[in-house]
Design a protein around this motif. Structure first.
Motif, PDB file in Angstrom:
ATOM      1  N   GLU B  94       0.819  -1.221   0.000  1.00  0.00           N
ATOM      2  CA  GLU B  94       0.000   0.000   0.000  1.00  0.00           C
ATOM      3  C   GLU B  94       0.859   1.280   0.000  1.00  0.00           C
ATOM      4  OE1 GLU B  94      -3.781   1.558  -0.413  1.00  0.00           O
ATOM      5  OE2 GLU B  94      -3.066  -0.506  -0.618  1.00  0.00           O
ATOM      6  N   PRO B  95       1.933   1.367   0.800  1.00  0.00           N
ATOM      7  CA  PRO B  95       2.737   2.596   0.757  1.00  0.00           C
ATOM      8  C   PRO B  95       3.334   2.853  -0.629  1.00  0.00           C
ATOM      9  CG  PRO B  95       3.256   1.337   2.725  1.00  0.00           C
ATOM     10  CD  PRO B  95       2.385   0.458   1.864  1.00  0.00           C
ATOM     11  N   GLY B  96       3.786   1.796  -1.287  1.00  0.00           N
ATOM     12  CA  GLY B  96       4.300   1.960  -2.646  1.00  0.00           C
ATOM     13  C   GLY B  96       3.212   2.512  -3.560  1.00  0.00           C
ATOM     14  N   LYS B  97       2.003   1.992  -3.428  1.00  0.00           N
ATOM     15  CA  LYS B  97       0.899   2.451  -4.279  1.00  0.00           C
ATOM     16  C   LYS B  97       0.550   3.909  -4.010  1.00  0.00           C
ATOM     17  CE  LYS B  97      -3.652   1.328  -4.031  1.00  0.00           C
ATOM     18  NZ  LYS B  97      -4.750   0.348  -3.960  1.00  0.00           N
ATOM     19  N   ARG B  98       0.495   4.274  -2.741  1.00  0.00           N
ATOM     20  CA  ARG B  98       0.124   5.659  -2.409  1.00  0.00           C
ATOM     21  C   ARG B  98       1.150   6.644  -2.961  1.00  0.00           C
ATOM     22  NH1 ARG B  98      -5.224   5.689  -0.697  1.00  0.00           N
ATOM     23  NH2 ARG B  98      -5.538   3.905   0.655  1.00  0.00           N
ATOM     24  N   HIS B  99       2.408   6.273  -2.870  1.00  0.00           N
ATOM     25  CA  HIS B  99       3.440   7.161  -3.404  1.00  0.00           C
ATOM     26  C   HIS B  99       3.428   7.169  -4.931  1.00  0.00           C
ATOM     27  CE1 HIS B  99       5.169   6.830   0.705  1.00  0.00           C
ATOM     28  NE2 HIS B  99       5.682   7.999   0.435  1.00  0.00           N
ATOM     29  N   ALA B 100       3.125   6.012  -5.528  1.00  0.00           N
ATOM     30  CA  ALA B 100       3.113   5.933  -6.994  1.00  0.00           C
ATOM     31  C   ALA B 100       2.052   6.857  -7.581  1.00  0.00           C
ATOM     32  CB  ALA B 100       2.861   4.495  -7.444  1.00  0.00           C
ATOM     33  N   ARG B 101       1.016   7.137  -6.807  1.00  0.00           N
ATOM     34  CA  ARG B 101      -0.045   8.020  -7.292  1.00  0.00           C
ATOM     35  C   ARG B 101       0.505   9.399  -7.665  1.00  0.00           C
ATOM     36  NH1 ARG B 101      -4.930   6.878  -3.686  1.00  0.00           N
ATOM     37  NH2 ARG B 101      -5.686   5.430  -5.264  1.00  0.00           N
ATOM     38  N   PHE B 102       1.448   9.896  -6.902  1.00  0.00           N
ATOM     39  CA  PHE B 102       2.041  11.190  -7.247  1.00  0.00           C
ATOM     40  C   PHE B 102       2.714  11.113  -8.619  1.00  0.00           C
ATOM     41  CE2 PHE B 102       5.246  14.396  -7.570  1.00  0.00           C
ATOM     42  CZ  PHE B 102       4.641  15.513  -7.036  1.00  0.00           C
ATOM     43  N   ILE B 103       3.428  10.031  -8.841  1.00  0.00           N
ATOM     44  CA  ILE B 103       4.155   9.862 -10.103  1.00  0.00           C
ATOM     45  C   ILE B 103       3.162   9.733 -11.268  1.00  0.00           C
ATOM     46  CG2 ILE B 103       5.767   8.341 -11.334  1.00  0.00           C
ATOM     47  CD1 ILE B 103       6.998   7.777  -8.465  1.00  0.00           C
ATOM     48  N   LYS B 104       2.054   9.063 -11.016  1.00  0.00           N
ATOM     49  CA  LYS B 104       0.973   8.988 -12.017  1.00  0.00           C
ATOM     50  C   LYS B 104       0.503  10.393 -12.402  1.00  0.00           C
ATOM     51  CE  LYS B 104      -4.010   8.442 -11.466  1.00  0.00           C
ATOM     52  NZ  LYS B 104      -4.680   8.227 -12.736  1.00  0.00           N
ATOM     53  N   PHE B 105       0.221  11.227 -11.416  1.00  0.00           N
ATOM     54  CA  PHE B 105      -0.314  12.552 -11.733  1.00  0.00           C
ATOM     55  C   PHE B 105       0.756  13.447 -12.353  1.00  0.00           C
ATOM     56  CE2 PHE B 105      -3.777  11.429  -8.710  1.00  0.00           C
ATOM     57  CZ  PHE B 105      -4.807  11.549  -9.623  1.00  0.00           C
ATOM     58  N   TRP B 106       1.981  13.289 -11.918  1.00  0.00           N
ATOM     59  CA  TRP B 106       3.057  14.052 -12.558  1.00  0.00           C
ATOM     60  C   TRP B 106       3.137  13.675 -14.033  1.00  0.00           C
ATOM     61  CZ3 TRP B 106       7.890  12.375 -14.598  1.00  0.00           C
ATOM     62  CH2 TRP B 106       8.774  13.406 -14.915  1.00  0.00           C
ATOM     63  N   THR B 107       3.035  12.383 -14.312  1.00  0.00           N
ATOM     64  CA  THR B 107       3.072  11.922 -15.701  1.00  0.00           C
ATOM     65  C   THR B 107       1.921  12.506 -16.510  1.00  0.00           C
ATOM     66  OG1 THR B 107       4.135   9.867 -14.984  1.00  0.00           O
ATOM     67  CG2 THR B 107       3.076   9.859 -17.154  1.00  0.00           C
ATOM     68  N   GLU B 108       0.725  12.458 -15.941  1.00  0.00           N
ATOM     69  CA  GLU B 108      -0.454  12.896 -16.689  1.00  0.00           C
ATOM     70  C   GLU B 108      -0.541  14.412 -16.814  1.00  0.00           C
ATOM     71  OE1 GLU B 108      -3.799  10.962 -14.814  1.00  0.00           O
ATOM     72  OE2 GLU B 108      -2.949   8.976 -15.207  1.00  0.00           O
TER      73      GLU B 108
END
Lengths: 233, 233
Positions: B94-108
């Motif tokens: 879960e911590p990896g997923k929560r942090h990955a969300r930032f990278i998702k939005f940065w990408t988009e």
């Protein structure tokens, strides 16, 4: 031996404004560790000299405890995680830490330069008089213009900045903290940038109705409103 | 029932260029799952209509398996993680997923708009003729100018883009993948953006000597060079 942090201070020794030191403040509170801070100023290079290779002795935070000395905010976070494994985790494991590194670099490469262009003159004006010549000289060299020129059009800088924070805003619409349901080190890294501005400048870098501002308020409220108790401009 | 993904295709049905679909391609390979893809085009709205509330039927990837249908690339990643827990993890918790969300939005929010301004005309030129009028109309409305005007000064766009990717570059100087020592979903999200450009355009968005390019090569080499086997412009 108590944990001690050398912490960048203004003319008012209670004024603490380094974004990197704020990461460590919040990390220490998160880990529920007792600590004290030592007000340090840019020109106190001789104080830190023992901890650094020649020439680099102008960087805080520096953390000391009974086991030794750690420099660099990220290394301090890693150290605290390792040295105090029984306390609440800053990264919630290696994958959290690896991902948080991206957020650290986004903060340093994107947020810090933009915020600096809004508040650099305010930082100067808060400094102890003995620090001002060093600060003005080094920053004017970096920007290639006077501090007054850098901030002259900060409304335009703010408009760009508010576009730049869009990934942060998007994340905060989906989860209350950068790190998820609760705050962790990635939050402290980003919060450090905002706390830097709050400490030295009355220029509001984020409008009151921005989700980013709501998050900043949540951060200010953590640990019995720890960050909120420090002087703001 | 085999896992199927509806995947955006060009005039050449083997040409797969959606950055969102590329996330799912790589996620399925990461999880070592067998799957097949179905070439789908922008104007094939009736094909996806059953899976969407009215009007929204122009979004891929859509994933189907014996348990049902999942739309949206992030939801698909979460679904795969839940439905196939014995396979390698995309988020490592879960911590990896929560942090990955930032990278998702940065990408988009940051990468996609910048890349789009370099390749949108190339995308158009790769499309099946039946898709072109829809694509040109919707994108020209979005940009407020012709596709030709959007890409006219793409060298300047690239110079800005290469500054924008600086957090990615900094991370890749410290660890081989966005997610750490090995690739995980955050890598696939960012890679999707680069694979989008590679599929449709010969315009090199990243110079050969950039650490970002080395990472892209590592990504192309994963899973027996899976992504490299797809047509590139």
């Amino acid at each position: 031996m108590t944990i001690c942090m050398y912490d960048l201070a203004g003319a008012d020794p209670a004024l603490r404004f380094s974004p990197y030191c704020w990461r460590t403040h919040m990390a220490l509170k998160h880990k529920q560790l007792d600590f004290q801070t030592i007000a340090w100023r840019f020109t106190d290079t001789e104080v830190l000299a023992p901890y650094y290779a020649e020439g680099a002795s102008r960087l805080v935070p520096v953390l000391t405890d009974d086991k030794g000395v750690v420099t660099d905010s990220w290394a301090i976070a890693e150290y605290l995680e390792e040295a105090y494994p029984g306390q609440p985790s800053l990264f919630e494991g290696e994958p959290g830490k690896r991902h948080a590194r991206f957020i650290k670099f986004w903060t340093e490469n994107v947020l810090h330069p933009a915020i600096s262009r809004m508040i650099v003159l305010d930082i100067h004006d808060c400094l102890d008089p003995k620090d001002r010549a060093y600060f003005r000289g080094s920053r004017e060299k970096r920007f290639g213009k006077t501090l007054e020129e850098v901030v002259a059009d900060r409304e335009t800088t703010r408009a760009e900045f508010l576009k730049t924070v869009s990934p942060l805003r998007s994340v905060l619409k989906e989860q209350p903290f950068v790190s998820g349901e609760g705050p962790a080190y990635a939050d402290y890294v980003v919060f450090g940038a905002f706390q830097w501005a709050r400490a030295v400048s009355r220029f509001e870098i984020v409008p009151a109705d921005d989700p980013v501002n709501d998050w900043r308020d949540r951060m200010l409220g953590l640990f019995d409103a720890y960050a909120a108790t420090f002087p703001a401009a």
